[in-house]
Design a protein around this motif. Structure first.
Motif, mmCIF file in Angstrom:
data_model
loop_
_atom_site.group_PDB
_atom_site.id
_atom_site.type_symbol
_atom_site.label_atom_id
_atom_site.label_comp_id
_atom_site.label_asym_id
_atom_site.label_seq_id
_atom_site.Cartn_x
_atom_site.Cartn_y
_atom_site.Cartn_z
ATOM 1 N N GLY A 285 0.834 -1.195 0.000
ATOM 2 C CA GLY A 285 0.000 0.000 0.000
ATOM 3 C C GLY A 285 0.867 1.243 0.000
ATOM 4 N N GLU A 286 0.214 2.406 0.032
ATOM 5 C CA GLU A 286 0.952 3.662 -0.062
ATOM 6 C C GLU A 286 1.852 3.893 1.146
ATOM 7 O OE1 GLU A 286 -2.535 6.167 -0.834
ATOM 8 O OE2 GLU A 286 -1.558 6.773 -2.702
ATOM 9 N N ALA A 287 1.347 3.576 2.342
ATOM 10 C CA ALA A 287 2.177 3.769 3.531
ATOM 11 C C ALA A 287 3.387 2.846 3.507
ATOM 12 C CB ALA A 287 1.349 3.529 4.799
ATOM 13 N N HIS A 288 3.198 1.632 3.046
ATOM 14 C CA HIS A 288 4.297 0.677 2.897
ATOM 15 C C HIS A 288 5.347 1.227 1.931
ATOM 16 C CE1 HIS A 288 5.491 -3.790 2.066
ATOM 17 N NE2 HIS A 288 6.159 -3.313 3.092
ATOM 18 N N ALA A 289 4.866 1.798 0.816
ATOM 19 C CA ALA A 289 5.776 2.384 -0.170
ATOM 20 C C ALA A 289 6.519 3.584 0.408
ATOM 21 C CB ALA A 289 4.993 2.793 -1.415
ATOM 22 N N ASP A 290 5.818 4.419 1.163
ATOM 23 C CA ASP A 290 6.455 5.597 1.772
ATOM 24 C C ASP A 290 7.582 5.192 2.714
ATOM 25 O OD1 ASP A 290 4.765 7.240 0.394
ATOM 26 O OD2 ASP A 290 3.382 7.579 2.066
ATOM 27 N N VAL A 291 7.346 4.150 3.505
ATOM 28 C CA VAL A 291 8.366 3.683 4.442
ATOM 29 C C VAL A 291 9.556 3.114 3.670
ATOM 30 C CG1 VAL A 291 8.885 1.917 6.175
ATOM 31 C CG2 VAL A 291 6.808 3.275 6.370
ATOM 32 N N ALA A 292 9.292 2.394 2.583
ATOM 33 C CA ALA A 292 10.385 1.848 1.768
ATOM 34 C C ALA A 292 11.256 2.964 1.212
ATOM 35 C CB ALA A 292 9.819 0.991 0.634
ATOM 36 N N LEU A 293 10.636 4.022 0.687
ATOM 37 C CA LEU A 293 11.399 5.147 0.139
ATOM 38 C C LEU A 293 12.193 5.850 1.225
ATOM 39 C CD1 LEU A 293 8.724 6.648 -2.290
ATOM 40 C CD2 LEU A 293 10.744 5.314 -2.901
ATOM 41 N N GLU A 294 11.588 6.009 2.398
ATOM 42 C CA GLU A 294 12.295 6.694 3.479
ATOM 43 C C GLU A 294 13.479 5.879 3.973
ATOM 44 O OE1 GLU A 294 11.261 9.081 7.632
ATOM 45 O OE2 GLU A 294 9.668 8.422 6.291
ATOM 46 N N ARG A 295 13.314 4.563 4.021
ATOM 47 C CA ARG A 295 14.436 3.725 4.458
ATOM 48 C C ARG A 295 15.558 3.732 3.422
ATOM 49 N NH1 ARG A 295 10.825 -1.025 7.275
ATOM 50 N NH2 ARG A 295 10.818 -0.079 9.354
ATOM 51 N N LEU A 296 15.199 3.718 2.141
ATOM 52 C CA LEU A 296 16.228 3.829 1.114
ATOM 53 C C LEU A 296 17.013 5.121 1.282
ATOM 54 C CD1 LEU A 296 14.527 2.617 -2.207
ATOM 55 C CD2 LEU A 296 16.519 1.601 -1.088
ATOM 56 N N ARG A 297 16.291 6.194 1.567
ATOM 57 C CA ARG A 297 16.918 7.514 1.653
ATOM 58 C C ARG A 297 17.743 7.671 2.929
ATOM 59 N NH1 ARG A 297 12.636 9.930 0.623
ATOM 60 N NH2 ARG A 297 11.872 10.272 2.739
ATOM 61 N N ASN A 298 17.161 7.328 4.069
ATOM 62 C CA ASN A 298 17.805 7.626 5.352
ATOM 63 C C ASN A 298 18.698 6.507 5.868
ATOM 64 O OD1 ASN A 298 16.453 10.081 5.378
ATOM 65 N ND2 ASN A 298 14.725 9.296 6.561
ATOM 66 N N ARG A 299 18.316 5.248 5.604
ATOM 67 C CA ARG A 299 19.093 4.137 6.147
ATOM 68 C C ARG A 299 20.214 3.721 5.206
ATOM 69 N NH1 ARG A 299 15.738 -0.855 8.454
ATOM 70 N NH2 ARG A 299 15.128 0.751 9.940
ATOM 71 N N TYR A 300 19.935 3.778 3.894
ATOM 72 C CA TYR A 300 20.914 3.285 2.924
ATOM 73 C C TYR A 300 21.494 4.390 2.055
ATOM 74 C CZ TYR A 300 18.600 -0.975 4.408
ATOM 75 O OH TYR A 300 18.078 -1.972 5.172
ATOM 76 N N GLY A 301 21.081 5.637 2.282
ATOM 77 C CA GLY A 301 21.670 6.776 1.582
ATOM 78 C C GLY A 301 21.438 6.789 0.087
ATOM 79 N N VAL A 302 20.268 6.314 -0.355
ATOM 80 C CA VAL A 302 19.953 6.253 -1.784
ATOM 81 C C VAL A 302 18.763 7.165 -2.071
ATOM 82 C CG1 VAL A 302 19.391 4.774 -3.740
ATOM 83 C CG2 VAL A 302 20.720 3.849 -1.830
#
Length: 732
Positions: free
Chosen positions: A491-508
């Motif tokens: 869902g959208e919230a799941h997608a938002d969390v995935a994008l945030e983790r890519l950005r903040n946790r993995y620097g992408v």
């Protein structure tokens, strides 16, 4: 449990390594978002003495929802483990997200637990998704209890909520869902609301007052006892009806007074067997208070009534080559079998794996075999590797407290498992085993992404691999047709969390782009084409001429090439070259850039030159001939059509069918199932259901599910096809 005639005064302490499975309770908290699960976990930790004030550990952090994303979104997005100790029992509290997008975390919690607490808000009631999870637990016989929260709300009514819970969860036996306590109300406030200040035990007929912030026990007034009589008699009859002592009901109906101790023991056995489901009330502690309302009673129920890991059936175990393996339940000296129920990355500790041990004993620094099978379709390659694990610890908020071992039945965090993914099995390196996977929902919302810059492109692959390793409900797709990287989410919230983790946790940094479906092209009728490739330059020239005929074939036929050249007009050695050129052009498309399928291409004639003809020249001529054939032919754009099955409550069937029709869908039929639900089957173009995971949830208030599978490609409506062709021309 807390309604015993002589309850203990309470025990404080922090969970350490358990020494025996009998001293462990694994409990998952289930409920819709906002029902109060996390607040309840913090209240239980406070009462157990694990925190210094509601929700705080010694370093000032919270015991749950400690992830930065959870702070920003103000809701749980991942499974959290909070271990506490009560009466010498280690209780592993598994706090799960209530939002539907994170149902994968809920399923991990259900896998790791032996019993479930269903948390229901007195102000919101029981939603459809909570009922569905209840049914899932019932199907596997998981013991359950119900906790009513938000009793401080102005219109909260515990007795009415108990009736609603019995109706929602009791099925054919509403007397299996009954309260153990009735609330004690304080004086009415100016708004007419009388707050709940304590509880009265129906079995012990004792009063437990929490009004001072600390539980105090006393005798209820004589005027209170008649008010309890009906509820008490109904509870006793409910307990006795589930008793293993078949003489108990006859003795009770004969007028014999049944000892409270006997009733409590029968109650605990019925709860542990999953045939009786008590309802309790709970509230967080007030500022400065030591205990929240009902928390002692709840902890006593968990330790006394919920099953030990011995009573939890071990999931199926096989060798890595598929041979069944029988194991004793929770054998601490047996072969090591543990399962990774969650994988996360900690900025200080590194990769952490939350593991449920089902057999044997796990110790730090031992070498284990890591097996992961069955998720190749989600971007997880099958793997079998030996790894040396690092330290073992038990989590508490952001802290990791070291432990010396983890026995069968316990939960523990394992460091430095570099290859382990969620769902993997850990076993002895000389006796590798594999546990059957648990059921996970299919991710059906596509998120097409691309790297924001060249440095991000270099890190994207690794970041995505780590993301799907942590969350098996995500699926990574490298679409060969559209050349898109697609992350399928719930869902959208799941997608938002995935994008945030890519950005903040993995620097992408990534950009979200429109998702493309895999379109195709085909000829609507017969057409002819002539490919002429004649060039003269210094040295050898290029000479190749071929004439073809193209005709449509039934769906699924692919590209068929037929040679009907006579008289050697095209030399035999160059006929494969023509076919190669035709197939290469078909892969590129002939009208809007989508692959051409389901046609027969017949080579009829051609010309060659004894010196200037070559393999490359005839490949080019074949491609030119196919392109020229489109000039006098109608080309259909084909779109993929999915077969969709929607499981929905009967109240929403009409709305779902109408919505599917509005998506150019063809409803194939309906089928009645149990629990007042219907399966609606339809065929719908995939271009119309890109956001169906989101839209269906809204349409059905979160109670419907759907699955999809590719059926075939079929022609698009002309107006839609023309729009796509125009977009292709504009982008060319």
């Amino acid at each position: 449990m807390g309604d015993k005639a002589n309850p203990h005064p309470g025990a404080a302490g922090r969970a350490t390594a358990a020494d025996h499975p009998a001293s462990v309770r694994n409990v998952v908290l289930v409920g819709h978002s906002g029902s109060g699960k996390t607040t309840l976990v913090e209240a239980l930790a406070l009462t157990a003495g694990a925190v210094n004030r509601a929700g705080r550990v010694e370093d000032g952090g919270t015991v749950s929802d400690y992830d930065e994303i959870e702070h920003r979104q103000q809701r749980s997005v991942q499974l959290s483990l909070v271990p506490v100790e009560w009466d010498g029992i280690k209780i592993n509290l598994l706090d799960t997200p209530g939002y539907a997008d994170f149902v994968g975390e809920l399923r991990a919690g259900l896998r790791a637990a032996d019993a479930a607490l269903f948390v229901v808000s007195a102000s919101d009631g029981v939603d459809g998704s909570t009922r569905m999870v209840w049914d899932e637990c019932a199907a596997v016989g998981m013991p359950r209890a119900i906790v009513v929260t938000h009793l401080e709300a102005a219109r909260a009514d515990f007795e009415e909520m108990t009736r609603i819970c019995a109706e929602a969860f009791g099925g054919d036996d509403p007397d299996a869902v009954l309260p153990l306590y009735l609330p004690l109300h304080g004086p009415q406030g100016p708004d007419g609301h009388a707050p709940v200040t304590g509880l009265t035990g129906l079995l012990s007929q004792r009063l437990f007052d929490y009004s001072t912030g600390e539980r105090k026990e006393s005798e209820p007034g004589e005027d209170r006892l008649p008010q309890l009589a009906d509820a008490r008699n109904r509870l006793i009859e409910g307990i006795i009806s589930e008793s293993e002592d078949e003489t108990l009901m006859d003795r009770y109906l004969g007028g014999e007074r049944i000892d409270v101790k006997t009733l409590v023991e029968d109650l605990e056995r019925a709860v542990a067997r999953g045939v009786f489901f008590p309802v309790l009330a709970a509230a967080p502690a007030a500022e400065g208070a030591r205990q929240g309302l009902g928390t002692v009673e709840l902890l006593d129920l968990i330790t006394g009534g919920f099953p030990t890991p011995f009573e939890h059936p071990t999931p199926g175990v096989t060798t890595v080559d598929g041979r069944p393996r029988e194991l004793k339940p929770c054998d601490t000296d047996g072969p090591l079998v543990a399962e990774v129920v969650k994988t996360s990355s900690d900025p200080y500790v590194g990769r952490l794996s939350l593991v449920r041990v089902f057999s044997g004993t796990l110790r730090p620094d031992q070498t284990v075999h890591v097996s992961g099978h069955g998720l190749a379709d989600r971007g997880h390659e099958d793997h079998d590797v030996d790894e040396r694990i690092g330290a073992l610890s038990t989590p508490f908020g952001k802290q990791q407290r070291p432990v010396t071992h983890a026995v069968a039945g316990d939960l523990v965090c394992v460091a430095k498992l570099g290859r382990a993914e969620t769902g993997d099995t850990l076993s002895a390196k000389d006796d590798p085993l594999l546990m059957e996977p648990w059921e996970m929902p299919d991710p059906l919302l596509p998120l097409a992404i691309q790297a924001h810059s060249k440095p991000d492109e270099d890190k994207l692959s690794q970041g995505l691999a780590r993301l799907v390793a942590e969350d098996p409900t995500m699926r990574l797709e490298q679409n060969q047709d559209t050349h898109q990287v697609v992350l399928w989410c719930l869902g959208e919230a799941h997608a938002d969390v995935a994008l945030e983790r890519l950005r903040n946790r993995y620097g992408v940094q990534v950009d979200v782009v429109p998702h493309k479906v895999s379109l195709r092209e085909t000829f609507a009728g017969k057409a002819g084409g002539r490919g002429r490739h004649v060039k003269q330059s210094g040295g050898h020239g290029q000479f190749a001429i071929c004439e073809i005929e193209v005709e449509p074939l039934p769906g699924g036929s692919g590209i068929e090439f037929v040679d009907k050249v006579v008289g050697g007009a095209v030399p035999r050695q160059f006929i494969p070259s023509v076919e190669k050129g035709v197939r290469a052009q078909a892969a590129k498309g002939v009208a809007a850039g989508y692959p051409l399928i389901d046609v027969r291409v017949t080579l009829l004639d051609g010309k060659a030159h004894s010196v200037d003809s070559s393999d490359a020249a005839f490949q080019t001529a074949g491609a030119l001939a196919l392109r020229e054939a489109t000039a006098d032919a109608k080309i259909h754009l084909l779109e993929p059509v999915a077969e969709v099955s929607v499981l929905v409550g009967d109240d929403y069937v009409g709305a779902v069918m109408s919505d599917l029709s509005g998506r150019r869908g063809r409803v194939l039929g309906t089928e009645q199932t149990s629990g007042g639900r219907t399966v609606v089957r339809a065929e719908v173009p995939e271009i119309e259901i890109g956001r169906y995971a989101v839209d269906l949830r809204s349409l059905s208030h979160g109670t419907a599910r759907f699955s999809r599978r590719y059926a075939r490609h079929e022609p698009m409506p002309p107006q839609i096809a023309e729009r796509i062709r125009q977009e292709a021309r504009d982008s060319a």
